[in-house]
Design a protein around this motif. Structure first.
Motif, PDB file in Angstrom:
ATOM      1  N   GLU A 102       7.457 -11.883  10.148  1.00 17.08           N
ATOM      2  CA  GLU A 102       7.022 -13.177  10.692  1.00 17.08           C
ATOM      3  C   GLU A 102       6.034 -13.039  11.846  1.00 17.08           C
ATOM      4  OE1 GLU A 102      11.036 -12.248  12.702  1.00 17.08           O
ATOM      5  OE2 GLU A 102       9.969 -11.860  10.814  1.00 17.08           O
ATOM      6  N   HIS A 103       5.927 -11.812  12.393  1.00 17.76           N
ATOM      7  CA  HIS A 103       4.996 -11.577  13.501  1.00 17.76           C
ATOM      8  C   HIS A 103       3.683 -10.970  13.029  1.00 17.76           C
ATOM      9  CE1 HIS A 103       8.354 -12.538  16.096  1.00 17.76           C
ATOM     10  NE2 HIS A 103       9.066 -11.538  15.591  1.00 17.76           N
ATOM     11  N   GLY A 104       3.564 -10.762  11.733  1.00 21.28           N
ATOM     12  CA  GLY A 104       2.339 -10.165  11.200  1.00 21.28           C
ATOM     13  C   GLY A 104       2.358  -8.659  11.120  1.00 21.28           C
ATOM     14  N   ALA A 105       3.493  -8.027  11.502  1.00 18.72           N
ATOM     15  CA  ALA A 105       3.604  -6.568  11.421  1.00 18.72           C
ATOM     16  C   ALA A 105       3.845  -6.146   9.981  1.00 18.72           C
ATOM     17  CB  ALA A 105       4.730  -6.071  12.316  1.00 18.72           C
ATOM     18  N   LEU A 106       3.187  -5.076   9.547  1.00 21.29           N
ATOM     19  CA  LEU A 106       3.312  -4.601   8.181  1.00 21.29           C
ATOM     20  C   LEU A 106       4.449  -3.600   8.029  1.00 21.29           C
ATOM     21  CD1 LEU A 106      -0.444  -4.028   7.213  1.00 21.29           C
ATOM     22  CD2 LEU A 106       0.980  -6.032   6.764  1.00 21.29           C
ATOM     23  N   VAL A 107       5.121  -3.677   6.904  1.00 15.33           N
ATOM     24  CA  VAL A 107       6.103  -2.672   6.507  1.00 15.33           C
ATOM     25  C   VAL A 107       5.531  -2.022   5.259  1.00 15.33           C
ATOM     26  CG1 VAL A 107       8.477  -2.223   5.809  1.00 15.33           C
ATOM     27  CG2 VAL A 107       7.973  -4.085   7.426  1.00 15.33           C
ATOM     28  N   ASP A 108       5.214  -0.731   5.354  1.00 16.50           N
ATOM     29  CA  ASP A 108       4.447  -0.064   4.302  1.00 16.50           C
ATOM     30  C   ASP A 108       5.032   1.319   4.006  1.00 16.50           C
ATOM     31  OD1 ASP A 108       2.416   0.628   2.515  1.00 16.50           O
ATOM     32  OD2 ASP A 108       1.037   1.244   4.109  1.00 16.50           O
ATOM     33  N   PRO A 109       6.235   1.379   3.421  1.00 18.59           N
ATOM     34  CA  PRO A 109       6.896   2.669   3.221  1.00 18.59           C
ATOM     35  C   PRO A 109       6.235   3.561   2.172  1.00 18.59           C
ATOM     36  CG  PRO A 109       8.157   0.910   2.180  1.00 18.59           C
ATOM     37  CD  PRO A 109       7.067   0.250   2.964  1.00 18.59           C
ATOM     38  N   PHE A 110       5.346   3.013   1.342  1.00 27.45           N
ATOM     39  CA  PHE A 110       4.773   3.818   0.258  1.00 27.45           C
ATOM     40  C   PHE A 110       3.256   3.977   0.393  1.00 27.45           C
ATOM     41  CE2 PHE A 110       8.599   1.684  -1.294  1.00 27.45           C
ATOM     42  CZ  PHE A 110       9.384   2.790  -1.555  1.00 27.45           C
ATOM     43  N   ASN A 111       2.742   3.770   1.609  1.00 29.27           N
ATOM     44  CA  ASN A 111       1.329   3.997   1.922  1.00 29.27           C
ATOM     45  C   ASN A 111       0.386   3.136   1.080  1.00 29.27           C
ATOM     46  OD1 ASN A 111       1.803   6.098   3.918  1.00 29.27           O
ATOM     47  ND2 ASN A 111       2.377   7.401   2.183  1.00 29.27           N
ATOM     48  N   GLY A 112       0.789   1.901   0.875  1.00 30.52           N
ATOM     49  CA  GLY A 112      -0.058   0.986   0.130  1.00 30.52           C
ATOM     50  C   GLY A 112      -1.346   0.653   0.854  1.00 30.52           C
ATOM     51  N   VAL A 113      -1.301   0.568   2.177  1.00 31.88           N
ATOM     52  CA  VAL A 113      -2.516   0.271   2.954  1.00 31.88           C
ATOM     53  C   VAL A 113      -3.537   1.389   2.766  1.00 31.88           C
ATOM     54  CG1 VAL A 113      -3.457  -0.050   5.260  1.00 31.88           C
ATOM     55  CG2 VAL A 113      -1.289  -1.137   4.643  1.00 31.88           C
ATOM     56  N   ARG A 114      -3.068   2.628   2.783  1.00 38.70           N
ATOM     57  CA  ARG A 114      -3.977   3.770   2.549  1.00 38.70           C
ATOM     58  C   ARG A 114      -4.622   3.661   1.172  1.00 38.70           C
ATOM     59  NH1 ARG A 114      -0.899   8.931   0.963  1.00 38.70           N
ATOM     60  NH2 ARG A 114      -0.756   7.557  -0.856  1.00 38.70           N
TER      61      ARG A 114
END
Length: 409
Positions: A102-114
């Motif tokens: 809700e604060h805009g922080a990302l949860v990315d355990p599988f390196n999707g952003v990369r």
């Protein structure tokens, strides 16, 4: 209870693309929690709810376990103990396994952003092979994101090839194959859908009529790309440019040249009569995938008549009228527009001809308008009846088309 934005909404936001659907995952909650807050249940197989104000989907975090063949063979667990990371782990691609709190922080355990940054379509886990629909989805995402430079990761392609070898793809139901194909035909580069399916081996299983086009030569003076399969890919992409998002035009483009795969070897690279030979495999494909009636009917007209469209200026006015009647274009001008878009895509789906003009379209539109202006009332007023009215109308419509042709030429 924690709520996260997930999936395509996060992915498209990061790619600076329009966000269409907002999907959420709810962690540490039960169905009773959401019902008490006014959420409306809609999920049949697992708990999915609609927000009481926005109508957006909220699904309880869940895990899944393979229980049988095909994409129906799964058992789901959704309870407060399931973590966000466990829910994301069951997703198909890393770029779809990113969450935002809700604060805009990302949860990315599988390196999707990369992988978004590197333009890679990569599977989340080895469990990818358990659901054959994922193979189609990867191909569809390739069609969507190919213009941005996305490619399928080598290890993901290897898993997809394994799925084909293991026969998992054989368990896809026709409706789901058509559903994913129809979506792919609306994407900006549908040729990538076919390329991924072909590289994985799935095209020969799901679309043998289309797979058979690859390697079939055409006359280089008319088709500098030579290979019929490559031509068909180029036609698909031309259709996506001419009629963006129109899956009906896309399906007509996809199937217009199926007859070329049936040309005898001693006749190649000529394809005499391919427009008629293609009807049988087209009907076979449409029946197998349970393609909508209008898609199948218009695709058959494009298959039969696309050469007549290309040589429209050479046709006699009576032949043009027969073409318009066969399309039911006098009553339904929108059918002519679909037909013309597919034919224009065929003409422009050739190496070095991507931007060619297609004046035949303007001529056939004008011919249709002139023929449609001829009504029965004037002939009935003259005292004609029954078949005589029809014959008089046909003659008048042919004359009207002839006048259009004189102007056009």
């Amino acid at each position: 209870m924690r709520i996260y934005l997930v999936g395509g909404a996060v992915r498209d936001k990061l790619l600076h693309r329009p966000v269409v659907d907002h999907d959420h995952v709810v962690v540490n909650a039960t169905p009773d929690h959401l019902l008490a807050l006014g959420y409306k249940p809609v999920g049949k197989d697992f708990p999915v709810f609609l927000h009481p104000q926005t109508g957006e989907e909220y699904a309880l975090a869940r895990t899944e376990r393979k229980t049988g063949r095909g994409y129906h063979g799964f058992a789901f667990q959704a309870d407060p103990s399931v973590t966000l990371e466990e829910d994301l782990a069951r997703r198909d691609l890393t770029i779809n396994a990113i969450a935002e709190d809700e604060h805009g922080a990302l949860v990315d355990p599988f390196n999707g952003v990369r992988d978004l940054e590197q333009r890679v379509l990569r599977h989340v886990s080895p469990a990818f092979v358990e659901d054959p629909v994922r193979l189609l989805r990867v191909a569809r995402f390739a069609a969507r994101f190919a213009p941005l430079g996305f490619m399928v990761a080598d290890e993901t392609m290897a898993l997809m090839q394994q799925m084909v070898r293991n026969g998992e793809v054989d368990h896809l139901v026709p409706e789901r194959v058509w559903q994913e194909t129809r979506k792919a035909l609306t994407e900006p580069r549908p040729s990538a859908f076919l390329r991924v399916l072909r590289d994985s081996g799935a095209l020969a299983v799901l679309f043998p009529e289309i797979d058979a086009l690859y390697g079939v030569p055409q006359r280089a003076e008319f088709h500098p790309e030579v290979d019929t399969g490559i031509h068909m890919e180029m036609v698909l992409d031309a259709a996506a440019r001419i009629a963006p998002g129109n899956d009906l035009v896309g399906f007509c483009a996809l199937t217009h040249d199926l007859g070329k795969a049936l040309t005898p070897a001693d006749v190649l690279p000529r394809h005499v009569g391919h427009e008629h030979a293609g009807v049988a495999p087209l009907r076979q494909l449409a029946a197998r995938l349970r393609v909508p009636t209008e898609h199948a009917a218009l695709a058959e007209q494009v298959c039969r008549e696309h050469l007549n469209a290309h040589r429209a200026f050479e046709l006699k006015p009576a032949t043009v009228l027969r073409l318009l009647i066969a399309l039911d274009a006098l009553r339904r001008p929108e059918r002519l527009e679909i037909f013309l878009a597919a034919c224009e895509a065929d003409k422009r789906g050739r190496l070095g001809h991507e931007d060619d003009a297609y004046p035949q379209a303007g001529y056939l539109r004008a011919a249709r308008a002139a023929a449609a202006d001829v009504g029965a009332s004037a002939f009935i007023a003259q005292g004609l009846q029954g078949p005589d009215v029809g014959a008089a109308m046909e003659k008048a419509r042919t004359t009207a088309i002839e006048a259009v042709k004189r102007v056009a030429s």
